[in-house]
Scaffold this motif. Structure first.
Motif, mmCIF file in Angstrom:
data_model
loop_
_atom_site.group_PDB
_atom_site.id
_atom_site.type_symbol
_atom_site.label_atom_id
_atom_site.label_comp_id
_atom_site.label_asym_id
_atom_site.label_seq_id
_atom_site.Cartn_x
_atom_site.Cartn_y
_atom_site.Cartn_z
ATOM 1 N N LYS A 1 -11.550 3.927 -6.250
ATOM 2 C CA LYS A 1 -10.522 2.720 -6.711
ATOM 3 C C LYS A 1 -9.611 3.536 -5.376
ATOM 4 C CE LYS A 1 -12.544 -0.341 -9.998
ATOM 5 N NZ LYS A 1 -12.588 -1.132 -9.048
ATOM 6 N N SER A 2 -8.059 3.026 -5.609
ATOM 7 C CA SER A 2 -7.059 3.036 -4.904
ATOM 8 C C SER A 2 -5.811 3.985 -6.195
ATOM 9 C CB SER A 2 -6.634 1.509 -3.816
ATOM 10 O OG SER A 2 -5.477 0.721 -4.715
ATOM 11 N N VAL B 1 -1.179 -5.743 -1.904
ATOM 12 C CA VAL B 1 -1.323 -5.269 -0.997
ATOM 13 C C VAL B 1 -2.750 -5.576 -0.875
ATOM 14 C CG1 VAL B 1 -1.658 -3.237 0.799
ATOM 15 C CG2 VAL B 1 0.460 -3.808 -0.914
ATOM 16 N N THR B 2 -3.212 -6.471 -0.072
ATOM 17 C CA THR B 2 -5.095 -6.332 0.078
ATOM 18 C C THR B 2 -5.056 -6.165 1.756
ATOM 19 O OG1 THR B 2 -4.175 -8.838 1.712
ATOM 20 C CG2 THR B 2 -4.298 -8.866 -1.187
ATOM 21 N N GLN B 3 -6.249 -5.371 1.964
ATOM 22 C CA GLN B 3 -6.608 -5.131 2.350
ATOM 23 C C GLN B 3 -8.306 -5.758 3.322
ATOM 24 O OE1 GLN B 3 -5.643 -0.509 1.822
ATOM 25 N NE2 GLN B 3 -6.732 -0.767 3.695
ATOM 26 N N THR B 4 -8.402 -5.496 4.993
ATOM 27 C CA THR B 4 -9.356 -5.995 4.895
ATOM 28 C C THR B 4 -10.076 -5.207 5.982
ATOM 29 O OG1 THR B 4 -9.116 -7.837 6.143
ATOM 30 C CG2 THR B 4 -9.353 -8.628 4.246
ATOM 31 N N LEU C 1 -6.413 4.029 3.051
ATOM 32 C CA LEU C 1 -5.721 3.301 2.491
ATOM 33 C C LEU C 1 -4.338 2.767 3.379
ATOM 34 C CD1 LEU C 1 -6.345 5.753 -0.337
ATOM 35 C CD2 LEU C 1 -6.354 2.775 -0.557
ATOM 36 N N CYS C 2 -4.181 1.850 2.689
ATOM 37 C CA CYS C 2 -2.834 1.006 3.379
ATOM 38 C C CYS C 2 -1.884 1.012 2.312
ATOM 39 C CB CYS C 2 -3.191 -0.089 3.750
ATOM 40 S SG CYS C 2 -1.175 -0.633 4.166
ATOM 41 N N ALA C 3 -0.665 1.568 2.430
ATOM 42 C CA ALA C 3 0.198 1.075 1.224
ATOM 43 C C ALA C 3 1.529 1.037 1.541
ATOM 44 C CB ALA C 3 1.328 2.453 0.898
ATOM 45 N N SER C 4 2.621 -0.384 0.942
ATOM 46 C CA SER C 4 3.641 -0.858 1.014
ATOM 47 C C SER C 4 4.678 -0.904 0.795
ATOM 48 C CB SER C 4 3.230 -2.415 1.746
ATOM 49 O OG SER C 4 3.881 -3.303 0.048
ATOM 50 N N GLY D 1 -2.949 -0.768 -0.864
ATOM 51 C CA GLY D 1 -3.663 -2.031 -1.188
ATOM 52 C C GLY D 1 -5.252 -0.660 -2.042
ATOM 53 N N PRO D 2 -6.379 -1.678 -1.776
ATOM 54 C CA PRO D 2 -7.844 -1.167 -2.363
ATOM 55 C C PRO D 2 -8.197 0.094 -1.467
ATOM 56 C CG PRO D 2 -8.320 -3.733 -1.575
ATOM 57 C CD PRO D 2 -6.144 -3.195 -1.405
#
Lengths: 114, 115
Positions: free
Chosen positions: A42-43, B4-7, B90-93, B107-108
């Motif tokens: 998981k993140s 947060v969503t990631q694709t 990973l992306c973070a906002s 995000g995931p």
């Protein structure tokens, strides 16, 4: 280069005990400190933030900060098997030109034994 | 409030190809940061975007690039993929601004495998 150090573990504690996770950082002017929990696959999930010296409590979690010693810790009281995860320490430091950068430690793996 | 969503969530590419990853921040968040996570190196900062401008950059080669759109959505691109680029991205906002009190939410992630 700004560094954040954590004991990689694994740290094993029995269910119901207190888990103590430690972190040191190299940049003396660091201003914000965070603990993230990351379950396998998981993140990272933000669980605590602390900005001034002393203790900050949130439920079973207590973050402790000592800027003079460049040390931040996380205590988990009444540890549960669901607390088994990797805990990441993150330090937010000024990186110039009005921006800040979050630097992560490599994490401590916690295992809570039922 | 949506997170947060990631694709995409998973990608398999071969060496030499390029890839584009997408991130949509939490509504109202204007800063997007990108990280690479590998078992050996942990979480490493790639770059941060705020108001469509790259505000900060980590120590990665120029093959790694990104951009941010006016709606705060962000993309990162990796060109000429190498085996070592296999990682969780990973992306973070965050709300942004220049305050040090700036919690980041992840995000995931996108799991990239380079063959």
């Amino acid at each position: 280069q700004k560094e954040v150090e954590q004991n990689s573990g694994p740290l094993s504690v029995p269910e119901g005990a207190i888990a103590s996770l430690n972190c040191t950082y190299s940049d003396r002017v660091s201003q914000s400190f965070f603990w993230y929990r990351q379950y396998s696959g998981k993140s990272p999930e933000l669980i605590m933030s602390i900005y001034s010296n002393g203790d900050k409590e949130d439920g079973r979690f207590t973050a402790q900060l000592n800027k003079a010693s460049q040390y931040v810790s996380l205590l988990i009281r009444d540890s549960q098997p669901s607390d088994s995860a990797t805990y990441l320490c993150a330090v937010y430091s000024y990186s110039g030109a009005g921006s800040y950068q979050l630097t992560f430690g490599k994490g401590t793996k916690l295992s809570v034994i039922p | 409030k949506a997170g947060v969503t990631q694709t995409p969530r998973y990608l398999i590419k071969t060496r030499g190809q390029q890839v584009t990853l997408s991130c949509s921040p939490i509504s109202g968040h204007r800063s997007v940061s990108w990280y690479q996570q590998t078992p050996g190196q942990g979480l490493q900062f790639l770059f941060e975007y705020f108001s469509e401008t790259q505000r900060n950059k980590g120590n990665f080669p120029g093959r790694f690039s990104g951009r941010q759109f006016s709606n705060s959505r962000s993309e990162m691109n990796v060109s000429t993929l190498e085996l070592g680029d296999s990682a969780l991205y990973l992306c973070a906002s965050s709300l942004a601004g220049t305050s040090a009190i700036n919690e980041q939410f992840f995000g995931p992630g996108t799991r990239l495998t380079v063959l």
